[in-house]
Design an enzyme around this catalytic site. Structure first.
Site, PDB file in Angstrom:
ATOM      1  N   ASP A  31      38.272  25.066  42.154  1.00 27.62           N
ATOM      2  CA  ASP A  31      37.240  25.838  42.663  1.00 27.62           C
ATOM      3  C   ASP A  31      37.040  25.543  43.980  1.00 27.62           C
ATOM      4  O   ASP A  31      37.854  24.602  44.665  1.00 27.62           O
ATOM      5  CB  ASP A  31      36.011  25.734  41.601  1.00 27.62           C
ATOM      6  CG  ASP A  31      35.285  27.059  41.675  1.00 27.62           C
ATOM      7  OD1 ASP A  31      34.714  27.496  42.731  1.00 27.62           O
ATOM      8  OD2 ASP A  31      35.057  27.747  40.475  1.00 27.62           O
ATOM      9  N   PHE A  69      40.648  32.837  36.937  1.00 28.60           N
ATOM     10  CA  PHE A  69      39.231  33.297  36.639  1.00 28.60           C
ATOM     11  C   PHE A  69      38.533  33.064  37.828  1.00 28.60           C
ATOM     12  O   PHE A  69      37.418  33.670  38.107  1.00 28.60           O
ATOM     13  CB  PHE A  69      38.610  32.542  35.529  1.00 28.60           C
ATOM     14  CG  PHE A  69      38.633  33.326  34.256  1.00 28.60           C
ATOM     15  CD1 PHE A  69      37.637  33.650  33.648  1.00 28.60           C
ATOM     16  CD2 PHE A  69      39.897  33.101  33.573  1.00 28.60           C
ATOM     17  CE1 PHE A  69      37.671  34.327  32.170  1.00 28.60           C
ATOM     18  CE2 PHE A  69      39.870  33.693  32.178  1.00 28.60           C
ATOM     19  CZ  PHE A  69      39.072  34.279  31.564  1.00 28.60           C
ATOM     20  N   SER A 109      38.915  43.277  34.263  1.00 31.45           N
ATOM     21  CA  SER A 109      37.574  43.594  33.928  1.00 31.45           C
ATOM     22  C   SER A 109      37.603  45.237  33.672  1.00 31.45           C
ATOM     23  O   SER A 109      38.533  45.810  34.141  1.00 31.45           O
ATOM     24  CB  SER A 109      36.686  43.563  35.189  1.00 31.45           C
ATOM     25  OG  SER A 109      35.338  44.137  35.147  1.00 31.45           O
ATOM     26  N   TYR A 134      34.522  45.929  43.624  1.00 31.75           N
ATOM     27  CA  TYR A 134      34.891  44.728  42.655  1.00 31.75           C
ATOM     28  C   TYR A 134      35.764  45.434  41.751  1.00 31.75           C
ATOM     29  O   TYR A 134      37.065  44.386  41.491  1.00 31.75           O
ATOM     30  CB  TYR A 134      33.740  44.170  42.112  1.00 31.75           C
ATOM     31  CG  TYR A 134      33.829  43.346  40.977  1.00 31.75           C
ATOM     32  CD1 TYR A 134      34.096  42.089  41.099  1.00 31.75           C
ATOM     33  CD2 TYR A 134      33.815  43.676  39.503  1.00 31.75           C
ATOM     34  CE1 TYR A 134      34.448  41.121  40.173  1.00 31.75           C
ATOM     35  CE2 TYR A 134      34.090  42.859  38.578  1.00 31.75           C
ATOM     36  CZ  TYR A 134      34.391  41.559  38.748  1.00 31.75           C
ATOM     37  OH  TYR A 134      34.931  40.821  37.647  1.00 31.75           O
ATOM     38  N   SER A 163      31.728  42.692  28.609  1.00 27.31           N
ATOM     39  CA  SER A 163      30.734  41.851  29.234  1.00 27.31           C
ATOM     40  C   SER A 163      30.679  40.411  28.286  1.00 27.31           C
ATOM     41  O   SER A 163      30.171  40.704  27.130  1.00 27.31           O
ATOM     42  CB  SER A 163      29.568  42.603  28.863  1.00 27.31           C
ATOM     43  OG  SER A 163      29.253  43.001  27.674  1.00 27.31           O
ATOM     44  N   ARG A 171      23.964  48.503  25.968  1.00 29.09           N
ATOM     45  CA  ARG A 171      25.461  48.654  26.292  1.00 29.09           C
ATOM     46  C   ARG A 171      26.083  47.419  25.804  1.00 29.09           C
ATOM     47  O   ARG A 171      27.270  47.575  25.058  1.00 29.09           O
ATOM     48  CB  ARG A 171      25.635  48.590  27.813  1.00 29.09           C
ATOM     49  CG  ARG A 171      27.026  48.585  28.302  1.00 29.09           C
ATOM     50  CD  ARG A 171      26.961  48.615  29.759  1.00 29.09           C
ATOM     51  NE  ARG A 171      28.354  48.443  30.139  1.00 29.09           N
ATOM     52  CZ  ARG A 171      29.074  47.209  30.653  1.00 29.09           C
ATOM     53  NH1 ARG A 171      28.159  46.370  30.702  1.00 29.09           N
ATOM     54  NH2 ARG A 171      30.199  47.483  31.146  1.00 29.09           N
TER      55      ARG A 171
END
Length: 277
Positions: A31, A69, A109, A134, A163, A171
């Protein structure tokens, strides 16, 4: 086996680190943070910038697979998204190719198809229809993965996560991916003998699931958790929805309703429950 995990300091990365150490001899977590904290047994941390090809070449050296990720995890102006999410994706795939990695396991995604109608039970073959810059970056990375398979025979599994956070809105009753199911999905994406270029939805076994994973069945991903356990409380607390809003009409939820460049996460009340050692 040596695995590399990008975005290891993020919330989802924090849930993957320890399980990944059980799948390999060495886990390199990477990272851009200076203070990563304590590492698990079998894990070491290397600070590296996705926007630097040299950094990616170095961190992927000797690896077998990379679990990617790392990214800005929200909508933002295009110039902000460009470095880590678009150029960063190219750098990961190119460094993986040059280092002769077998596979990229990628956190894509639902926002790659976020403007698709929520009433459509879409499969993994649904055409790209991004809801934000995005989401557009996720489309780019998926197409990059397809290209590197077709031209260079490097495998990829693109996990379109819906999600993965605490269920606190209507949702999420359909879109929820539990942390246990996330871990299972990543493990299956790593361990499946042959994947080619594959797309799979990252979603739990919810009664109200809005997507179809039939074409990805060969991965052996069999989620166990179900958001229906939260339905009574969530629906009791949920304000009346505007049936004409893209936030409720489209798979991308709030991301489908925001102006380009504006945060989609800001209105989602995501609980920051990163896993601690």
């Amino acid at each position: 086996m040596k695995l590399v995990l990008t975005g290891a300091a993020g919330r989802l990365g924090s849930w993957l680190r320890e399980p990944l150490t059980r799948l390999c001899d060495e886990l390199v977590s990477t990272d851009i943070v200076d203070d990563f904290g304590k590492c698990h047994a079998g894990e070491r941390y290397v600070k590296a910038d996705l926007a630097s090809l040299d950094d990616m070449l170095a961190v992927l050296e000797g690896a077998d697979q990379v679990v990617h990720f790392g990214a800005i995890g929200d909508e933002a102006p295009f110039d902000t998204i460009l470095g880590p999410n678009i150029i960063g994706a190219y750098n990961v795939w190119e460094a993986a190719y040059q280092n002769k990695l077998r596979r990229v396991v990628y956190a894509s995604s639902i926002h790659a198809v976020g403007m698709q109608a929520k009433t459509d039970f879409i499969g993994t073959d649904a055409p790209h229809r991004p809801d934000t810059f995005y989401g557009l970056a996720k489309c780019f990375a998926e197409d990059l993965a397809s290209l590197y398979w077709d031209k260079r025979q490097m495998e990829s599994v693109c996990m379109r996560i819906l999600s993965c956070a605490k269920v606190n809105n209507a949702r999420a009753l359909g879109s929820w991916l539990s942390y246990d199911d996330l871990i299972h999905l990543v493990e299956q994406s790593i361990n499946t003998p042959t994947t080619g270029f594959s797309v799979v939805y990252g979603v739990s076994d919810n009664d109200r699931v809005p997507v179809d994973n039939a074409r990805a069945s060969f991965l052996g991903y069999r989620p166990r958790d179900n958001a229906e356990q939260f339905a009574a409380q969530v629906l009791a607390d949920e304000p009346r929805q505007d049936p004409s809003s893209p936030a409720h009409l489209c798979h991308g939820g709030p991301f489908a309703a925001v102006e380009l460049g504006n945060s989609g996460v800001a209105s989602m009340n995501i609980v920051q429950d990163a896993r601690k050692i």
